[in-house]
Design a protein around this motif. Structure first.
Motif, PDB file in Angstrom:
ATOM      1  N   SER A 173      19.069  34.759-113.377  1.00  0.00           N
ATOM      2  CA  SER A 173      18.407  34.965-112.085  1.00  0.00           C
ATOM      3  C   SER A 173      17.341  33.891-111.916  1.00  0.00           C
ATOM      4  CB  SER A 173      17.767  36.353-112.017  1.00  0.00           C
ATOM      5  OG  SER A 173      18.753  37.355-112.073  1.00  0.00           O
ATOM      6  N   SER A 183      15.151  31.257-108.737  1.00  0.00           N
ATOM      7  CA  SER A 183      14.751  31.187-107.341  1.00  0.00           C
ATOM      8  C   SER A 183      15.815  30.434-106.546  1.00  0.00           C
ATOM      9  CB  SER A 183      13.401  30.485-107.211  1.00  0.00           C
ATOM     10  OG  SER A 183      13.518  29.109-107.539  1.00  0.00           O
ATOM     11  N   GLU A 184      15.746  30.550-105.220  1.00  0.00           N
ATOM     12  CA  GLU A 184      16.734  29.879-104.386  1.00  0.00           C
ATOM     13  C   GLU A 184      16.663  28.368-104.554  1.00  0.00           C
ATOM     14  OE1 GLU A 184      18.132  29.736 -99.684  1.00  0.00           O
ATOM     15  OE2 GLU A 184      16.642  31.191-100.362  1.00  0.00           O
ATOM     16  N   ARG A 185      15.445  27.847-104.694  1.00  0.00           N
ATOM     17  CA  ARG A 185      15.275  26.404-104.865  1.00  0.00           C
ATOM     18  C   ARG A 185      15.862  25.949-106.203  1.00  0.00           C
ATOM     19  NH1 ARG A 185       9.640  23.220-105.599  1.00  0.00           N
ATOM     20  NH2 ARG A 185      10.368  21.096-105.274  1.00  0.00           N
ATOM     21  N   GLU A 186      15.637  26.732-107.264  1.00  0.00           N
ATOM     22  CA  GLU A 186      16.181  26.386-108.571  1.00  0.00           C
ATOM     23  C   GLU A 186      17.710  26.443-108.568  1.00  0.00           C
ATOM     24  OE1 GLU A 186      12.626  27.862-111.601  1.00  0.00           O
ATOM     25  OE2 GLU A 186      14.087  29.309-110.846  1.00  0.00           O
ATOM     26  N   ALA A 187      18.271  27.435-107.876  1.00  0.00           N
ATOM     27  CA  ALA A 187      19.728  27.536-107.789  1.00  0.00           C
ATOM     28  C   ALA A 187      20.309  26.324-107.065  1.00  0.00           C
ATOM     29  CB  ALA A 187      20.115  28.827-107.065  1.00  0.00           C
ATOM     30  N   GLU A 188      19.591  25.846-106.029  1.00  0.00           N
ATOM     31  CA  GLU A 188      20.051  24.659-105.298  1.00  0.00           C
ATOM     32  C   GLU A 188      20.069  23.436-106.203  1.00  0.00           C
ATOM     33  OE1 GLU A 188      18.244  23.373-101.518  1.00  0.00           O
ATOM     34  OE2 GLU A 188      18.402  25.470-100.934  1.00  0.00           O
ATOM     35  N   ASP A 193      22.892  23.576-108.685  1.00  0.00           N
ATOM     36  CA  ASP A 193      24.178  23.320-108.044  1.00  0.00           C
ATOM     37  C   ASP A 193      24.368  21.821-107.788  1.00  0.00           C
ATOM     38  OD1 ASP A 193      26.640  23.991-106.883  1.00  0.00           O
ATOM     39  OD2 ASP A 193      25.753  23.988-104.880  1.00  0.00           O
ATOM     40  N   ARG A 236      26.894  27.888-109.410  1.00  0.00           N
ATOM     41  CA  ARG A 236      26.045  28.755-108.598  1.00  0.00           C
ATOM     42  C   ARG A 236      26.837  30.003-108.226  1.00  0.00           C
ATOM     43  NH1 ARG A 236      22.412  26.863-103.364  1.00  0.00           N
ATOM     44  NH2 ARG A 236      21.190  28.805-103.186  1.00  0.00           N
ATOM     45  N   ALA A 255      22.758  33.230-103.969  1.00  0.00           N
ATOM     46  CA  ALA A 255      21.575  32.554-103.436  1.00  0.00           C
ATOM     47  C   ALA A 255      20.512  32.370-104.516  1.00  0.00           C
ATOM     48  CB  ALA A 255      21.007  33.338-102.257  1.00  0.00           C
ATOM     49  N   GLU A 256      20.404  33.333-105.448  1.00  0.00           N
ATOM     50  CA  GLU A 256      19.354  33.281-106.460  1.00  0.00           C
ATOM     51  C   GLU A 256      19.907  33.562-107.854  1.00  0.00           C
ATOM     52  OE1 GLU A 256      16.388  36.027-105.155  1.00  0.00           O
ATOM     53  OE2 GLU A 256      15.583  34.663-103.649  1.00  0.00           O
ATOM     54  N   SER A 257      21.096  33.055-108.139  1.00  0.00           N
ATOM     55  CA  SER A 257      21.664  33.247-109.478  1.00  0.00           C
ATOM     56  C   SER A 257      22.627  32.116-109.810  1.00  0.00           C
ATOM     57  CB  SER A 257      22.388  34.589-109.575  1.00  0.00           C
ATOM     58  OG  SER A 257      23.512  34.617-108.719  1.00  0.00           O
TER      59      SER A 257
END
Length: 601
Positions: free
Chosen positions: A469, A471-476, A479, A494, A497-499
Motif C-alpha cells: 500500500s 500513496s497515489e504519487r508513489e504508485a505513479e 509504474d 501497479r 490507485a494506491e497499491s
C-alpha cells in the motif's frame, strides 16, 4: 487587523533585509559578490568588532557612474538583468537588486565609486528616511562600500547577533568560500587592524592547489585526488579527499555551480553514493568541486540568499556527478600515493611545492593491466621457504627479475608476517604494512562484484506476489519506473490507485526485507529521479560473503602467498580501503623510520 495599505519604502526594505541580511557575514557576501560581478581583480576587506561596527569592501572593478550612484541604493535597481530571458539564464552572482537597499536600511552606508572619470563620487545613506546624499570624493577606479553600525536602528535584530569571535569566524568562512570560488582574484582580510588573509591570484593548477591548501589545509591536498571530467557541455573538476581523510562532520565540503557556492540535495546525494562503498560508517567525505553548466540549465532564483539552486535535468546532473566520482575512486590504487623518499610532507607550504596527490583525468586511460597473480592460486599449494624479497619475487616471476631498484613493484616484496595479522613488505620508499584480512576482503569483494555484473541479475518469481500500500504519487512513480526495476531484477506492477504488486525479486535478495527496500527506492526516485539502494543492498550481501570468504587473522601465509596478495592489491580497484572503509595498508618511509630511532641527530 487594520485596513489594507501599502508599506512604506523603509519598512519594505527592512523586511527584505530580514531575508538577505542575517548577520555581518551575509552583508559581506552580498557586497563581495557585487565586486566580483563588476570585474574586480583585487578585493580588500576590512572589518571591526566582528563586522558589527564596520565592514569595508574595496575593489578595482569597473565602478559606478555618478548618474547611477544614487539609483544603486534603490530597491530592485540592477544592471545585471533587463528582461525575462536574462532571468532564465543568470550569469552573475547577484541579480535581484535588493542587497544594497536592504543593507542601507539597517546600517549607516556609504558608497564611493569611480567609473574611470576624473574623480569619484560618494553616496551616503543612514537608514532612517532612505534619502541619499551625493558628494564628490577622491577615489581610484573601482568601488568602496562602508557599512557601519549594522542594525543600529533595529535593536531587536541586533540582539540576535553572537559574540565578536563567532561573527568573525562566520566572516572568515564566507571569505574563504568566496576565495575558493574565484581563484583568479586576489583577496585580503583585516580584522581590528590585523591582517588575517592575504591571497594572491591563482591562475595555474599549481597556484590553485596552493590556494586550496592554504584554505583547506595541507593535509587535505596531500590526501586528495584531482578530478576533471567534461561531457555534453557539463564539466566537473576539483579535488576529492581520499576515504582515509574522512571527517567526523561535514565541515570540509565545498561545492560550486558556475562560481556560486551552493547546497543541493541532488548533488549531496550523488557524492554520498560515490563514497558509500569506501567510507567508514558515520564519516563524511571532504571535497572542493566546481560544476560548470549552461546558465539556462540551472535556476538560481530559488532562495533569497541564493544558496540553493534547481537543475533543469537533475537526473542527468546526479548521474554525471556520481559516475565521475565513482570512477575516480575506483581508479585510485595504492601505487598512486606512494611518494619518493625525497618528498617531504611539509613541501606543500613551500613556494616550489609540487603536487603529490593523484590526478584522475577523463576520459579514463586504457584498460589497466590485470594482475596475473592471485592469492587463491597459492593458498592451496606449498612452497619452499624463501629467505629474501628477491628470492620471493623470483619464485613468482622467474622471468621478470628486477635488474635495478626502479623495477621494484609499488607495494614491494613481502618480508614477514606479524602476529598472523599484518604483512610486512619492503618497497623503494621503505616499509609497507598491510592488513591482510582487510586487503583480501576488498580483492574478493571487487571480484565478486565483477562476476555478479557479468552474469547479470537472476530474478526469482515469488510464490505469493507481495502487495504494498503506497500513496497515489508513489504508485505513479513505481509504474513509470518499471523499466528501472526490471533492470534491477524486480517485476513491479501497479495494482490500483494506491497499491503496487511485487511479482519477482533478484535471487540474491531471497530472504531480505523487500518491502522496506522498495519503499526506500521509490522515495529516492521521487526526490532524486534515481536510486542505487537496490545495488547497495546487493553489494552489502556480496560484502558480507567476501568478508567470510577472505583469509582470516592468525592464518600463516608463505612469502609467495603474501607477494601474490600485494600484486593483487596493485591491480584491484579501491584496494586502499576494505569493504567497511578501513585502510588496508600504510607506508613508513626511511625518513620516518630514521626519526623513530633518532638517526642523524
Amino acid at each position: 487587523m487594520s485596513s489594507i495599505h501599502i508599506l512604506s519604502p523603509q519598512l519594505a526594505n527592512q523586511i527584505a533585509a530580514g531575508e538577505v541580511v542575517e548577520r555581518p557575514a551575509s552583508v559581506l557576501k552580498e557586497l563581495v559578490e557585487n565586486s566580483l560581478d563588476a570585474g574586480a581583480r583585487r578585493i580588500e576587506i576590512e572589518i571591526e568588532q566582528g563586522g558589527t561596527k564596520l565592514i569595508k569592501i574595496r575593489d578595482d572593478g569597473q565602478g559606478i557612474p555618478q548618474s547611477e550612484l544614487a539609483l544603486a541604493l534603490s530597491r530592485h535597481a540592477t544592471s545585471k538583468i533587463d528582461n525575462l530571458e536574462d532571468l532564465e539564464a543568470v550569469a552573475t552572482l547577484g541579480f535581484r537588486g535588493e542587497a544594497l537597499a536592504s543593507i542601507a536600511s539597517v546600517s549607516r552606508l556609504s558608497l564611493t565609486s569611480n567609473a574611470g572619470d576624473s574623480s569619484g563620487w560618494k553616496a551616503v545613506s543612514e537608514g532612517r528616511d532612505m534619502e541619499v546624499d551625493l558628494q564628490p570624493a577622491a577615489h581610484p577606479q573601482g568601488t568602496s562600500v562602508e557599512v557601519r553600525d549594522l542594525f543600529f536602528n533595529t535593536p531587536a535584530r541586533r540582539k540576535f547577533l553572537r559574540t565578536e569571535g563567532t561573527e568573525y569566524n562566520r566572516i572568515d568562512d564566507s571569505v574563504k568560500k568566496l576565495a575558493l570560488s574565484r581563484m583568479d582574484i586576489a583577496f585580503s582580510l583585516r580584522h581590528n587592524q590585523r591582517a588575517q588573509i592575504n591571497l594572491r591570484p591563482a591562475l595555474s593548477l599549481l597556484e590553485q592547489e596552493k590556494r586550496v591548501a592554504d584554505i583547506c589545509g595541507p593535509a587535505f591536498m596531500q590526501q586528495a585526488l584531482y578530478v576533471d571530467n567534461d561531457r555534453s557541455g557539463i564539466r566537473l573538476w576539483g579535488w576529492m579527499g581520499l576515504p582515509t581523510f574522512s571527517r567526523s562532520q561535514a565541515d570540509l565540503q565545498h561545492f560550486f555551480v558556475n562560481g556560486r557556492c551552493i547546497r543541493d540535495k541532488v548533488v549531496s546525494h550523488a557524492i554520498r553514493q560515490a563514497y558509500q562503498d569506501v567510507l567508514y560508517h558515520g564519516r563524511h567525505p571532504a571535497y572542493v568541486f566546481f560544476l560548470e553548466v549552461e546558465p539556462a540549465d540551472v535556476d538560481v532564483n530559488v532562495h533569497p540568499t541564493k544558496h540553493e539552486v534547481r537543475f533543469r535535468d537533475s537526473r542527468s546532473i546526479h548521474g554525471f556527478v556520481y559516475g565521475t566520482l565513482n570512477k575516480a575512486l575506483a581508479q585510485d590504487r595504492p601505487q598512486d600515493h606512494l611518494q619518493s623518499a625525497e618528498t617531504a610532507a611539509g613541501e606543500i607550504l613551500q613556494q616550489d611545492w609540487q603536487p603529490n596527490q593523484s590526478t584522475i583525468q577523463f576520459p579514463a586511460p586504457g584498460n589497466q593491466a590485470q594482475g596475473s597473480s592471485s592469492y587463491t592460486q597459492f593458498a592451496s599449494s606449498s612452497h619452499g621457504s624463501v629467505n629474501t624479497p628477491m628470492e620471493a619475487y623470483q619464485s613468482l616471476y622467474a622471468t621478470q627479475m628486477p635488474e635495478e631498484e626502479g623495477d621494484i613493484p609499488p607495494m614491494g616484496f613481502a618480508i614477514a608476517q606479524l602476529k598472523g595479522i599484518y604483512i610486512l613488505a619492503e618497497n623503494a620508499q621503505g616499509l609497507i604494512i598491510v592488513d591482510m584480512h582487510a586487503a583480501h576482503e576488498r580483492i574478493t569483494y571487487e571480484r565478486m562484484k565483477t562476476a555478479f555484473d557479468s552474469q547479470g541479475l537472476v530474478s526469482q518469481p515469488l510464490l505469493v506476489p507481495e502487495s504494498l500500500s503506497v500513496s497515489e504519487r508513489e504508485a505513479e512513480v513505481a509504474d513509470k519506473s518499471s523499466e528501472i526495476f526490471a533492470q534491477l531484477g524486480f517485476v513491479v506492477e501497479r495494482a490500483g490507485a494506491e497499491s503496487i504488486i511485487v511479482r519477482e525479486i533478484p535471487a540474491i535478495l531471497r530472504g531480505s526485507e523487500v518491502e522496506g527496500l522498495l519503499r526506500d527506492v521509490i522515495s529516492d526516485l521521487l526526490m532524486h529521479g534515481t536510486s542505487e539502494r537496490i545495488r547497495q543492498h546487493i553489494n552489502e550481501i556480496l560484502s558480507t560473503m567476501a568478508c567470510h570468504g577472505s583469509v582470516r587473522a592468525n592464518r600463516k601465509l608463505t612469502v609467495p602467498e603474501m607477494n601474490a596478495l600485494l600484486r593483487d592489491m596493485e591491480a584491484t580497484e579501491r584496494s586502499g580501503q576494505c569493504n567497511h572503509g578501513r585502510p588496508t595498508w600504510s607506508q613508513l618511509n626511511l625518513d620516518e623510520l630514521d626519526k623513530l630511532f633518532l638517526r642523524g641527530r
